[in-house]
Design a protein around this motif. Sequence first.
Motif, PDB file in Angstrom:
ATOM      1  N   ALA A 274     -24.181 -55.139  10.878  1.00  0.00           N
ATOM      2  CA  ALA A 274     -23.849 -56.704   9.696  1.00  0.00           C
ATOM      3  C   ALA A 274     -23.753 -56.155   8.649  1.00  0.00           C
ATOM      4  CB  ALA A 274     -25.243 -57.674  10.169  1.00  0.00           C
ATOM      5  N   THR A 275     -24.873 -55.001   8.240  1.00  0.00           N
ATOM      6  CA  THR A 275     -24.371 -54.271   6.904  1.00  0.00           C
ATOM      7  C   THR A 275     -23.420 -53.914   6.842  1.00  0.00           C
ATOM      8  OG1 THR A 275     -26.815 -53.916   6.808  1.00  0.00           O
ATOM      9  CG2 THR A 275     -25.682 -52.654   5.055  1.00  0.00           C
TER      10      THR A 275
ATOM     11  N   LEU B  60     -25.035 -60.034  14.622  1.00  0.00           N
ATOM     12  CA  LEU B  60     -23.409 -61.453  13.769  1.00  0.00           C
ATOM     13  C   LEU B  60     -23.305 -62.110  15.061  1.00  0.00           C
ATOM     14  CD1 LEU B  60     -21.210 -58.626  12.869  1.00  0.00           C
ATOM     15  CD2 LEU B  60     -22.399 -59.980  11.287  1.00  0.00           C
TER      16      LEU B  60
ATOM     17  N   ARG C  70     -26.089 -65.156  14.581  1.00  0.00           N
ATOM     18  CA  ARG C  70     -25.109 -65.637  14.315  1.00  0.00           C
ATOM     19  C   ARG C  70     -24.118 -66.825  13.982  1.00  0.00           C
ATOM     20  NH1 ARG C  70     -20.737 -63.799  10.217  1.00  0.00           N
ATOM     21  NH2 ARG C  70     -19.385 -65.288   8.603  1.00  0.00           N
TER      22      ARG C  70
ATOM     23  N   LEU D  45     -32.032 -64.383  10.464  1.00  0.00           N
ATOM     24  CA  LEU D  45     -31.199 -63.864   9.960  1.00  0.00           C
ATOM     25  C   LEU D  45     -31.377 -63.775   7.953  1.00  0.00           C
ATOM     26  CD1 LEU D  45     -28.179 -66.037  10.922  1.00  0.00           C
ATOM     27  CD2 LEU D  45     -28.573 -63.867  12.244  1.00  0.00           C
TER      28      LEU D  45
ATOM     29  N   VAL E  33     -26.200 -62.014   5.856  1.00  0.00           N
ATOM     30  CA  VAL E  33     -25.507 -62.762   7.200  1.00  0.00           C
ATOM     31  C   VAL E  33     -25.069 -63.752   6.956  1.00  0.00           C
ATOM     32  CG1 VAL E  33     -26.341 -62.652   9.782  1.00  0.00           C
ATOM     33  CG2 VAL E  33     -26.906 -60.254   8.105  1.00  0.00           C
TER      34      VAL E  33
END
Length: 290
Positions: A103-104, A219, A222, A234, A238
């Motif tokens: 995600a980062t 992700l 999410r 989360l 994100v």
Amino acid sequence: MNNVELELMGLFATVVEQGSFTGAAELLGMPKSSVSQKISRLESQLGVRLLQRTTRRLSLTPQGEVYVEQCRALLALARSANLAMARLRAAPAGRVRITAPEATGTLLLGRILAEFRALYPEVVLELTLCDEQLDLVGEGYDLALRAAPLKDSSLICRRIGQVPRHLVAAPAYLAAHGMPQQLSELGRYACLVHTSLPVWPLQEGGWRPQGACISNSLLALRELAINEGGIALLPHHVCEGDLASGRLQRVLPELAVPPNPFYLIYPSREHLAPALRSLMDFVAERLPFA
């Protein structure tokens, strides 16, 4: 070829360039006798005479003429290699291998690394996105970005900030199931759990959700939350855009969810390449939670 052989070859080339043992000795700050002895040792190792010696002058033998050209070529290559290393020490260049959470890396690092490359086009970046902890040394990575220190205590961990976290769900999911009013009610909701965080830090000692869906991808969690799959915990970066747009909303916002420390992790403090040092400082300055 060892260092002694390289030293003798360099000495021989210097003697030829200076035209005498005396000139080479003065240039190198060595006794003339040491220069003569070392050249004799080189000739013994090679099994050929390289120099004809008279009381007045030195001259190359045919074998010496061939050998000195090889020595000069080798010394030129060594000087070129040293110059290349000096340039690398002076300016960011070369390859840097990075690993970061999915995600980062997807949401934040792309822009940051593009900005870095615009400043330092001689740096080649190799980015691996993976939520699992990789073996930095064994797999040849220069840098890891992680929300937790790696298990290998020999690595250097530079804490650069902390990431806020939120419990979130889709408004339609909460409309269908009701908004929980306290933590004790959360157990009757579908929870979307990341494999690295089976216990949520929602109370002292933690709270273990009964995962309706467990994934190694933030992700994916999410997307599940947005599509009414349940409640997810989360990181702010994100879900920030989804909270702003209304696709997600916070659940139990009064709960004090502790932020997650974030680290730059690398194998050693010593002899850091300029490219790696510059990249770490650049990332640390630009990550929004640093």
